[in-house]
Design a protein around this motif. Structure first.
Motif, PDB file in Angstrom:
ATOM      1  N   ALA A  31       0.821  -1.209   0.000  1.00  0.00           N
ATOM      2  CA  ALA A  31       0.000   0.000   0.000  1.00  0.00           C
ATOM      3  C   ALA A  31       0.854   1.258   0.000  1.00  0.00           C
ATOM      4  N   GLN A  32       2.035   1.210   0.638  1.00  0.00           N
ATOM      5  CA  GLN A  32       2.931   2.364   0.635  1.00  0.00           C
ATOM      6  C   GLN A  32       3.651   2.514  -0.702  1.00  0.00           C
ATOM      7  N   GLY A  33       3.852   1.411  -1.411  1.00  0.00           N
ATOM      8  CA  GLY A  33       4.523   1.473  -2.702  1.00  0.00           C
ATOM      9  C   GLY A  33       3.681   2.086  -3.791  1.00  0.00           C
ATOM     10  N   LEU A  34       2.359   1.995  -3.652  1.00  0.00           N
ATOM     11  CA  LEU A  34       1.476   2.567  -4.679  1.00  0.00           C
ATOM     12  C   LEU A  34       1.693   4.071  -4.862  1.00  0.00           C
ATOM     13  N   VAL A 159      10.379  -9.307   2.522  1.00  0.00           N
ATOM     14  CA  VAL A 159       8.921  -9.160   2.393  1.00  0.00           C
ATOM     15  C   VAL A 159       8.557  -7.684   2.279  1.00  0.00           C
ATOM     16  N   GLN A 160       9.198  -6.847   3.109  1.00  0.00           N
ATOM     17  CA  GLN A 160       8.936  -5.412   3.077  1.00  0.00           C
ATOM     18  C   GLN A 160       9.251  -4.828   1.712  1.00  0.00           C
ATOM     19  N   VAL A 161      10.464  -5.066   1.231  1.00  0.00           N
ATOM     20  CA  VAL A 161      10.888  -4.481  -0.037  1.00  0.00           C
ATOM     21  C   VAL A 161      10.081  -5.058  -1.200  1.00  0.00           C
ATOM     22  N   SER A 162       9.787  -6.369  -1.131  1.00  0.00           N
ATOM     23  CA  SER A 162       9.011  -6.993  -2.205  1.00  0.00           C
ATOM     24  C   SER A 162       7.605  -6.421  -2.276  1.00  0.00           C
ATOM     25  N   GLY A 163       6.955  -6.304  -1.100  1.00  0.00           N
ATOM     26  CA  GLY A 163       5.621  -5.712  -1.083  1.00  0.00           C
ATOM     27  C   GLY A 163       5.634  -4.284  -1.598  1.00  0.00           C
ATOM     28  N   TYR A 164       6.648  -3.531  -1.166  1.00  0.00           N
ATOM     29  CA  TYR A 164       6.787  -2.141  -1.604  1.00  0.00           C
ATOM     30  C   TYR A 164       7.001  -2.056  -3.115  1.00  0.00           C
ATOM     31  N   LYS A 165       7.848  -2.945  -3.629  1.00  0.00           N
ATOM     32  CA  LYS A 165       8.133  -2.914  -5.062  1.00  0.00           C
ATOM     33  C   LYS A 165       6.926  -3.338  -5.889  1.00  0.00           C
ATOM     34  N   ILE A 166       6.148  -4.282  -5.388  1.00  0.00           N
ATOM     35  CA  ILE A 166       4.930  -4.659  -6.109  1.00  0.00           C
ATOM     36  C   ILE A 166       3.979  -3.457  -6.175  1.00  0.00           C
ATOM     37  N   GLY A 167       3.892  -2.727  -5.056  1.00  0.00           N
ATOM     38  CA  GLY A 167       3.093  -1.503  -5.079  1.00  0.00           C
ATOM     39  C   GLY A 167       3.623  -0.495  -6.075  1.00  0.00           C
ATOM     40  N   MET A 168       4.958  -0.387  -6.142  1.00  0.00           N
ATOM     41  CA  MET A 168       5.562   0.540  -7.094  1.00  0.00           C
ATOM     42  C   MET A 168       5.325   0.089  -8.536  1.00  0.00           C
ATOM     43  N   GLY A 287      14.151 -10.758  -2.733  1.00  0.00           N
ATOM     44  CA  GLY A 287      14.038 -12.100  -2.183  1.00  0.00           C
ATOM     45  C   GLY A 287      15.389 -12.761  -1.998  1.00  0.00           C
ATOM     46  N   LEU A 288      16.271 -12.577  -2.970  1.00  0.00           N
ATOM     47  CA  LEU A 288      17.615 -13.147  -2.883  1.00  0.00           C
ATOM     48  C   LEU A 288      18.382 -12.551  -1.705  1.00  0.00           C
ATOM     49  N   ALA A 289      18.222 -11.246  -1.486  1.00  0.00           N
ATOM     50  CA  ALA A 289      18.912 -10.592  -0.369  1.00  0.00           C
ATOM     51  C   ALA A 289      18.461 -11.161   0.963  1.00  0.00           C
ATOM     52  N   GLY A 290      17.165 -11.393   1.117  1.00  0.00           N
ATOM     53  CA  GLY A 290      16.668 -11.943   2.367  1.00  0.00           C
ATOM     54  C   GLY A 290      17.231 -13.305   2.675  1.00  0.00           C
ATOM     55  N   LEU A 291      17.361 -14.134   1.662  1.00  0.00           N
ATOM     56  CA  LEU A 291      17.913 -15.480   1.867  1.00  0.00           C
ATOM     57  C   LEU A 291      19.407 -15.429   2.163  1.00  0.00           C
ATOM     58  N   SER A 346      20.463  -4.058  -2.434  1.00  0.00           N
ATOM     59  CA  SER A 346      21.023  -3.032  -1.554  1.00  0.00           C
ATOM     60  C   SER A 346      19.978  -2.478  -0.595  1.00  0.00           C
ATOM     61  N   THR A 347      18.734  -2.353  -1.035  1.00  0.00           N
ATOM     62  CA  THR A 347      17.685  -1.819  -0.167  1.00  0.00           C
ATOM     63  C   THR A 347      17.428  -2.733   1.018  1.00  0.00           C
ATOM     64  N   VAL A 348      17.342  -4.041   0.768  1.00  0.00           N
ATOM     65  CA  VAL A 348      17.122  -4.985   1.867  1.00  0.00           C
ATOM     66  C   VAL A 348      18.288  -4.937   2.853  1.00  0.00           C
ATOM     67  N   ALA A 349      19.517  -4.909   2.351  1.00  0.00           N
ATOM     68  CA  ALA A 349      20.682  -4.857   3.236  1.00  0.00           C
ATOM     69  C   ALA A 349      20.641  -3.621   4.129  1.00  0.00           C
ATOM     70  N   LEU A 350      20.310  -2.476   3.558  1.00  0.00           N
ATOM     71  CA  LEU A 350      20.240  -1.240   4.335  1.00  0.00           C
ATOM     72  C   LEU A 350      19.151  -1.325   5.398  1.00  0.00           C
TER      73      LEU A 350
END
Length: 428
Positions: A31-34, A159-168, A287-291, A346-350
């Motif tokens: 919802a924030q990515g939209l 999950v955070q970045v993926s959800g955000y990117k899907i919104g974007m 997803g790769l960053a999270g793993l 890089s976003t997930v790492a940060l």
């Protein structure tokens, strides 16, 4: 993988209708990515297509100011209603209602007018959109930082970045396509319908009660003291420099990618298709960053992924220097996909390291103040991006973005990761 933290798979209250934490976080960040996609991705292309100059397009970043200033009211979001049921959920639902109201007003106004005589009204609406989204982000970040243990923060931030990117994706590439197919009003009404589904999901989430702690009244003096206590901890000076520099090259460079493609005679539909596919690659990167961050040290992930981000803008510099006609047109696709992959990593790492620095009981405020510092720096450089292109041209602009992305790697020699429980293997 060890014992899951409370609420990781499901926050159970006995009512049988609880929504899993990971699913809830993904949908809330979606919802924030939209609106972020609408502002950062679609608006530059729509504005340039309407004839606005690059200088004005760069200034479209101004309504994003609440994201840089949200640390000011973050302590109030953390404290007002705390100790009671569904503390942060109530903030989230109120902010979603505000976003829906702004989009409903925008749907009633003609697109041509907003990008012409009504440009000032558009700026105000984008500001309100960002104000509500930034406040929702404070509550959501506090919820995530409280419920995710250090070991699972990599997955949680994926999950955070993926959800955000899907919104974007839906707020940028897909929105450009939908505007062409359905028109301005129908597209915004579709976004409103999706946000109402998000609100339903948030309402179904059973937020665990927070531990009751003795709390002083939230005053200006208390607020300043909390800021001082956060930044006075050992190692925070170096971390502050990293926050200021980590994403400035990315924001500075990506703001002008869409105008570059418009000026290279790409249609809005072609730009939307490219953005859609590239964003899907960004999801894979997140997803790769999270793993990988479940085993990779914080230092290697943080600065290694920053190096990939810098390399991606070397690619954009190469494309802008040698043109976009065949076979360089194919190179645009390659560079765009690589840039989004690096951005996801890089976003997930940060975000993971930002969460590591949060103190118990101050998760929303601590995470927000770090995000505000980072966003303030990115916003300042983004505002200057249009002038950079006007003075230097696209090629030199992208080269400068690469240099800005690479400079932060120097801090790797001076930074010590924060000590957290269950740190990843190999962490010093």
């Amino acid at each position: 993988m060890g014992q899951l933290p409370p609420g990781l798979l499901s926050v159970v209250s006995g009512r049988g209708r609880s929504t899993p934490l990971f699913a809830t976080l993904a949908i809330l960040y979606f919802a924030q990515g939209l609106p972020a996609g609408l502002l950062g991705k679609s608006m530059p292309a729509l504005a340039r297509d309407a004839g606005l100059s690059p200088e004005w397009i760069g200034l479209l970043a101004l309504p994003a100011l609440p994201w840089a200033l949200k640390f000011i009211w973050a302590p109030w979001v953390d404290r007002w209603g705390s100790g009671g049921p569904d503390h942060r959920k109530r903030w989230i639902l109120a902010c979603l209602a505000g976003v829906v109201a702004v989009l409903a007003v925008a749907a009633m106004l003609p697109q041509v007018w907003l990008f012409g005589a009504g440009f000032a009204v558009l700026i105000v609406m984008l500001f309100l959109l960002n104000l509500f989204s930034a406040t929702q982000d404070i509550a959501t970040d506090g919820l995530a930082a409280r419920l995710l243990t250090p070991r699972f923060r990599g997955l949680g931030n994926s999950v955070q970045v993926s959800g955000y990117k899907i919104g974007m994706i839906l707020g940028s590439g897909a929105l450009l396509i939908l505007v062409g197919w359905l028109g301005w009003q129908a597209t915004l009404l579709t976004v409103i319908a999706m946000l109402l589904l998000v609100a339903l999901t948030a309402w179904r989430f059973d937020e665990p009660l927070e531990p009751v702690r003795p709390r002083k009244p939230v005053t200006l003096r208390w607020w300043l003291r909390q800021l001082a206590l956060f930044w006075r901890r050992p190692g925070l000076a170096v971390w502050l420099l990293i926050l200021l520099g980590y994403k400035v090259g990315d924001g500075f460079g990506t703001r002008m990618i869409k105008p570059f493609l418009v000026d290279s005679h790409w249609t809005l539909a072609e730009i939307g298709t490219l953005d859609l596919v590239a964003s899907l690659v960004g999801l894979a990167g997140a997803g790769l960053a999270g793993l990988t961050m479940m085993r990779l040290s914080r230092r290697i992930a943080l600065f290694g992924f920053a190096g990939l981000q810098a390399l991606s803008f070397i690619g954009w510099w190469w494309v802008a220097s040698w043109g976009v006609d065949a076979p360089q047109g194919a190179w645009i696709w390659a560079v765009a996909l690589f840039e989004q992959l690096a951005d996801g990593l890089s976003t997930v790492a940060l975000f993971v390291v930002m969460m590591d620095y949060c103190r118990a009981g101050h998760e929303g405020s601590d995470y927000t103040v770090q995000a505000s510092v980072q966003l303030f720096a990115v916003g300042a450089f983004t505002l200057a991006s249009g002038f950079s292109v006007a003075w230097l041209g696209y090629a030199s602009h992208f080269l400068l973005a690469a240099i800005l992305s690479a400079v932060v790697i120097i801090a790797a020699f001076f930074w010590q990761p924060p000590v957290v429980a269950h740190a990843p293997r190999g962490e010093p």
